[in-house]
Enzyme design. Structure first.
Site, PDB file in Angstrom:
ATOM      1  N   ASN A  19      17.685  31.130  37.462  1.00 35.38           N
ATOM      2  CA  ASN A  19      16.428  31.590  38.226  1.00 35.38           C
ATOM      3  C   ASN A  19      14.809  30.394  36.986  1.00 35.38           C
ATOM      4  O   ASN A  19      14.389  30.629  37.606  1.00 35.38           O
ATOM      5  CB  ASN A  19      16.292  32.731  36.654  1.00 35.38           C
ATOM      6  N   SER A  20      15.375  29.358  36.420  1.00 35.50           N
ATOM      7  CA  SER A  20      14.826  29.096  35.705  1.00 35.50           C
ATOM      8  C   SER A  20      14.344  27.037  37.077  1.00 35.50           C
ATOM      9  O   SER A  20      14.950  26.737  37.225  1.00 35.50           O
ATOM     10  CB  SER A  20      15.292  27.973  34.280  1.00 35.50           C
TER      11      SER A  20
END
Length: 203
Positions: free
Chosen positions: A12-13
């Protein structure tokens, strides 16, 4: 002796995505191996004082978008600032990367491709159809990996990666560890490159 860089990250980064290709290029240039370690960032935050994005001040959230846009332009790497499916449930995707690493596939390339699905193509990385399509482009059979590795086994590795990150003093992602030294953030990749070059020069 081949240097090994431990790569701790979350799918998700956006910062993990922005650094993925550069990490691969540095490792190839320096003859290093990359041990790919997806972690549970929420668990790391909870133990190290990190604040999830949704709970940060409006000023910090706004500046994050400015920085993402700057880095996207600087690296000439297209990035959707606010993708439709962010934050995604990345459990299945992380488990897939872990399985690929265990099976000897290029898990770093897979992690980068999954990151691109979310941050470049605006796709839902919690959707198995997206994961299947992304994996097949790299010659990885998702169904084969799902049969070879149980969810329980992959979950244990995911937890172990997270514990290892905490034990090494990691508090955010991406983080790269070389011989015990932590390099936090994709903007520290130049320092990692220098450290790898120094090791080669000493050999």
């Amino acid at each position: 002796m081949v240097s090994v860089v431990e790569y701790f990250f979350a799918l998700n980064s956006p910062w993990s995505y922005l650094g993925s290709a550069r990490l691969a290029a540095i490792a190839a240039k320096r003859g290093a191996q990359v041990a790919v370690r997806p972690i549970k960032l929420g668990a790391v935050f909870s133990e190290t004082g990190g604040v999830p994005l949704a709970k940060r001040s409006s000023e910090r959230q706004a500046y994050r978008l400015v920085e993402l846009q700057r880095w996207s332009r600087y690296l000439d790497l297209p990035l959707i600032l606010e993708p439709r499916y962010f934050p995604a449930d990345e459990t299945a995707a992380a488990h897939l990367v872990i399985a690929a690493e265990s099976a000897g596939f290029d898990a770093l390339a897979l992690a980068g491709a999954i990151g691109a699905a979310l941050w470049n193509r605006n796709q839902n990385i919690a959707d198995w159809a997206v994961l299947d399509e992304t994996s097949l482009e790299l010659g990885i059979d998702v169904e084969d990996l799902r049969q070879r590795f149980s969810p329980e086994e992959l979950s244990r590795t995911h937890d172990a990666n997270t514990r290892a990150a905490l034990d090494k003093g990691i508090f955010g992602v991406p983080a790269y560890v070389l011989n015990g030294e932590v390099f936090w953030g994709q903007d520290r990749l130049d320092f990692l490159d220098r450290a790898l070059a120094s090791i080669r020069n000493d050999m």
